[in-house]
Design a protein around this motif. Structure first.
Motif, PDB file in Angstrom:
ATOM      1  N   ASP A 286     -52.761  11.932  18.534  1.00 18.47           N
ATOM      2  CA  ASP A 286     -50.943  11.782  17.814  1.00 18.47           C
ATOM      3  C   ASP A 286     -50.916  10.451  16.887  1.00 18.47           C
ATOM      4  O   ASP A 286     -48.995  10.374  17.203  1.00 18.47           O
ATOM      5  CB  ASP A 286     -51.240  11.757  19.538  1.00 18.47           C
ATOM      6  N   ALA A 287     -51.627   9.866  16.284  1.00 17.34           N
ATOM      7  CA  ALA A 287     -51.472   8.832  15.354  1.00 17.34           C
ATOM      8  C   ALA A 287     -51.700   9.348  13.789  1.00 17.34           C
ATOM      9  O   ALA A 287     -51.861   8.373  13.592  1.00 17.34           O
ATOM     10  CB  ALA A 287     -53.410   8.021  15.226  1.00 17.34           C
ATOM     11  N   VAL A 288     -51.799  10.787  13.444  1.00 11.59           N
ATOM     12  CA  VAL A 288     -51.669  10.900  12.642  1.00 11.59           C
ATOM     13  C   VAL A 288     -50.672  10.627  11.204  1.00 11.59           C
ATOM     14  O   VAL A 288     -51.160  10.191  10.029  1.00 11.59           O
ATOM     15  CB  VAL A 288     -51.575  12.793  12.591  1.00 11.59           C
ATOM     16  N   GLY A 289     -49.993  10.025  12.395  1.00  8.58           N
ATOM     17  CA  GLY A 289     -48.637  10.371  11.394  1.00  8.58           C
ATOM     18  C   GLY A 289     -48.604   8.236  10.699  1.00  8.58           C
ATOM     19  O   GLY A 289     -48.382   8.219   9.763  1.00  8.58           O
ATOM     20  N   GLU A 290     -49.381   8.190  10.847  1.00  8.20           N
ATOM     21  CA  GLU A 290     -50.150   6.207  10.278  1.00  8.20           C
ATOM     22  C   GLU A 290     -51.065   6.340  10.107  1.00  8.20           C
ATOM     23  O   GLU A 290     -51.675   5.360   9.654  1.00  8.20           O
ATOM     24  CB  GLU A 290     -49.906   5.617  11.251  1.00  8.20           C
ATOM     25  N   SER A 291     -52.002   7.459   9.565  1.00  6.01           N
ATOM     26  CA  SER A 291     -53.582   7.666   8.947  1.00  6.01           C
ATOM     27  C   SER A 291     -53.532   7.154   7.641  1.00  6.01           C
ATOM     28  O   SER A 291     -54.531   6.881   6.854  1.00  6.01           O
ATOM     29  CB  SER A 291     -53.658   9.172   9.571  1.00  6.01           C
ATOM     30  N   LYS A 292     -52.806   6.792   7.434  1.00  5.00           N
ATOM     31  CA  LYS A 292     -52.316   6.695   5.974  1.00  5.00           C
ATOM     32  C   LYS A 292     -53.279   5.509   5.443  1.00  5.00           C
ATOM     33  O   LYS A 292     -54.109   4.746   4.749  1.00  5.00           O
ATOM     34  CB  LYS A 292     -50.921   5.758   5.088  1.00  5.00           C
ATOM     35  N   TRP A 293     -53.116   4.149   6.461  1.00  7.00           N
ATOM     36  CA  TRP A 293     -53.433   3.112   6.703  1.00  7.00           C
ATOM     37  C   TRP A 293     -55.253   3.419   7.093  1.00  7.00           C
ATOM     38  O   TRP A 293     -55.938   3.087   6.322  1.00  7.00           O
ATOM     39  CB  TRP A 293     -53.293   2.516   8.436  1.00  7.00           C
ATOM     40  N   LEU A 294     -55.450   4.335   7.562  1.00  4.02           N
ATOM     41  CA  LEU A 294     -57.021   4.644   7.295  1.00  4.02           C
ATOM     42  C   LEU A 294     -57.678   5.308   6.345  1.00  4.02           C
ATOM     43  O   LEU A 294     -58.132   4.137   5.224  1.00  4.02           O
ATOM     44  CB  LEU A 294     -57.449   6.032   8.662  1.00  4.02           C
ATOM     45  N   PHE A 295     -56.824   5.548   5.648  1.00  6.43           N
ATOM     46  CA  PHE A 295     -57.721   6.420   4.356  1.00  6.43           C
ATOM     47  C   PHE A 295     -56.589   5.797   3.235  1.00  6.43           C
ATOM     48  O   PHE A 295     -58.571   5.200   2.540  1.00  6.43           O
ATOM     49  CB  PHE A 295     -56.145   7.342   3.794  1.00  6.43           C
ATOM     50  N   ASN A 296     -56.419   4.137   3.528  1.00  8.71           N
ATOM     51  CA  ASN A 296     -56.450   3.712   2.268  1.00  8.71           C
ATOM     52  C   ASN A 296     -57.536   2.208   2.534  1.00  8.71           C
ATOM     53  O   ASN A 296     -58.031   1.853   1.377  1.00  8.71           O
ATOM     54  CB  ASN A 296     -54.855   2.138   2.354  1.00  8.71           C
TER      55      ASN A 296
END
Length: 567
Positions: A286-296
């Motif tokens: 459900d948090a996939v939409g903001e996973s860019k923070w993790l990726f960065n």
């Protein structure tokens, strides 16, 4: 897959019916918690279902039953599991605002004897010893306070099956406190239960209180105090709410520098982003939409990337990326950063990344001269799916020129092929005739071989003989819990160990309390998994089911049902 979906749908229908019935039956008067607990161990799944449903929205009084509800998450009936999860979640959602409001007051983090200092003493290790959080019951100089219980509620963790220390300590604290301290101990129990539900990735039911509770966390997570942000992220991990405002706050927390009390080291500051990463992992897809923070954070690690704290943060972000369903984004990092690729792939494998994605890399690297140790640890994490490299792993085993290397390489072989005769012979030889009844009485290789035997080996005759000796009174191994758990995994094949396991139960009364409560659960579960051949355990298990505490009653009832099942 369709069959599983259909079964879960039926479970939800049964749960809704039971909840409606419990509500109608409770209109006049709610049943006492102790009476409901008795029904949680009933043989009839319909009775267990109704009892679990009755505990929904019974916070704070019902929190004492959280350990039993956690154990019901392993019930054989899907509807009972759904009801237990719903009851736990309802208490976590009710308790989260209590803890949030407590942590929101800035004054609690200022001064020499403040809540922040109490929390600091626990958070340094993300505590594992429950007595550090709730104190020792018979120590008059160590009284329980609402501040201490609140600190325990923030950092308390429950993610290792069989580790019930926290549950026992929290229940004891709940029974001996009152007022605000008792309510905060109930919050701690609810947080423990929420961790267990999240660890099993059980879907949450709709609760119109969840989103407001999540939004209330945003100011806490956005606080410029690292300790407050840490508290907010830990609560968010329990609510598991994909509220956009909350997810964004967690993402910013991963990268933004925050202030810390004077006594908090730089390492302490890192705990806030680490907790934020853990919250993303708990929320999951459900948090996939903001996973860019993790990726960065993984792709562009902190400037002090080589420090222990920064490396830990990156590892947590990798785990969160995998659990939010962003494996394809993680693949980009592996291709672009070969220097860290082996380590990051290992972390991903341990987090549950699909073997089909990682195995080709591990296999290719393992065949190269000077392959890193992390590559072979990765092969262990992949397990039987790495069967194609078994010949290479066995060749490395034969090349080993000392006991330490032989043992390490035998573990890799057994992770891939648990019944490999060559690797089992190595383990058997290293165990030899050493007395492993105490950690200091045998070489390190013998103790390590014991744990490898427990965790990796298939139940061959030699393995069962060794494991049975490890739990027998005269030859009991220092790691007897691991041996008992391995015998349980062996199932009916371990029937010869039943007398030793039954004899072990009363012996546990002589051990310290923290060791005792966890060990008893492990032994009880093992007897249940052995099944009908463990009939000799029925009297002891019946006593634990009927007169034990909240940490043992449900496991004992489950074991009894399995033992009494028809062969």
């Amino acid at each position: 897959m369709r069959a599983k979906v259909f079964a879960f749908s039926i479970a939800l229908l049964a749960l809704n019916a039971a909840t409606d019935g419990a509500a109608r039956g409770g209109d006049e008067k709610q049943r006492a918690i102790a009476v409901i607990e008795n029904d949680l161990v009933a043989d009839d799944p319909a009775v267990r279902l109704r009892a679990a449903a009755e505990l929904t929205d019974r916070f704070p009084d019902g929190a004492v039953a959280v350990p039993m509800l956690v154990d019901l998450l392993d019930d054989e009936d899907a509807a009972v599991v759904a009801a237990a999860a719903r009851a736990i979640d309802s208490m976590a959602v009710a308790g989260a605002p209590v803890l949030t409001a407590f942590c929101m007051e800035r004054s609690r983090f200022e001064g020499p004897n403040c809540f922040g200092r109490t929390l600091e003493g626990l958070v340094t290790l993300y505590i594992s010893n429950p007595l550090d959080g709730f104190g020792v019951e018979d120590d008059p100089d160590d009284p329980l306070t609402v501040e201490r219980c609140a600190a325990a509620a923030v950092v308390i963790r429950d993610h290792a099956p069989g580790e019930v220390w926290w549950r026992a300590a929290a229940v004891a604290a709940f029974r001996r406190t009152e007022g605000a301290t008792r309510e905060m101990t109930a919050v701690a129990l609810a947080m423990l239960g929420a961790d267990a539900v999240a660890e099993r990735s059980i879907a949450l039911t709709d609760d119109n209180r969840r989103a407001p509770a999540a939004r209330a966390l945003v100011p806490l997570i956005e606080s410029d105090y690292a300790v407050q942000a840490f508290c907010g992220a830990r609560i968010a991990a329990r609510l598991r709410c994909a509220e956009p405002m909350l997810l964004r706050a967690l993402g910013i927390c991963l990268t933004k520098s925050k202030l810390a009390p004077d006594s908090w080291s730089a390492r302490g500051i890192r705990f806030a982003p680490a907790a934020a990463a853990d919250a993303f992992a708990s929320i999951g897809p459900d948090a996939v939409g903001e996973s860019k923070w993790l990726f960065n954070c993984v792709k562009y690690p902190p400037q002090d990337r080589d420090s222990e704290e920064s490396a830990d943060l990156v590892d947590r972000c990798v785990r969160a990326l995998i659990r939010t369903g962003r494996e394809h984004k993680f693949r980009e990092v592996l291709h672009e950063d070969p220097e860290r690729a082996d380590h990051l792939a290992l972390v991903a494998a341990r987090a549950g990344c699909s073997p089909s994605m990682l195995f080709p890399r591990f296999a290719a690297e393992a065949g190269k001269p000077g392959a890193s140790y992390e590559v072979f640890l990765g092969l262990r994490a992949v397990g039987p799916a790495a069967m194609a490299v078994l010949p290479l792993a066995k060749a490395r085993l034969r090349e080993a020129d000392d006991d330490g290397k032989r043992l390490d390489r035998a573990e890799t072989v057994l992770a891939i092929s648990p019944d490999d005769a060559e690797a089992l012979d190595v383990i058997d030889a290293l165990l030899g005739d050493h007395d492993i009844s105490a950690s200091h009485s045998a070489p390190d290789t013998a103790n390590y071989a014991w744990y490898t035997l427990c965790e990796r080996a298939a139940p061959t005759p030699m393995v069962l003989r060794r494991l049975t000796a490890g739990v027998t009174r005269e030859t009991r191994a220092f790691g007897f819990r691991e041996g008992a758990a391995a015998l349980g995994r062996a199932g009916p094949a371990a029937k010869g160990a039943v007398p030793a396991l039954v004899e072990l139960l009363p012996d546990l009364d002589t051990m310290n309390e923290a060791w005792q409560v966890t060990s008893r659960v492990v032994v009880v579960v093992a007897l249940g998994r052995i099944g009908p051949d463990a009939a000799a355990a029925i009297p002891a298990l019946t006593a634990l089911r009927d007169k034990g505490d909240e940490t043992i009653r449900v496991p004992a009832a489950q074991a009894l049902r399995r033992i009494r099942a028809k062969k």
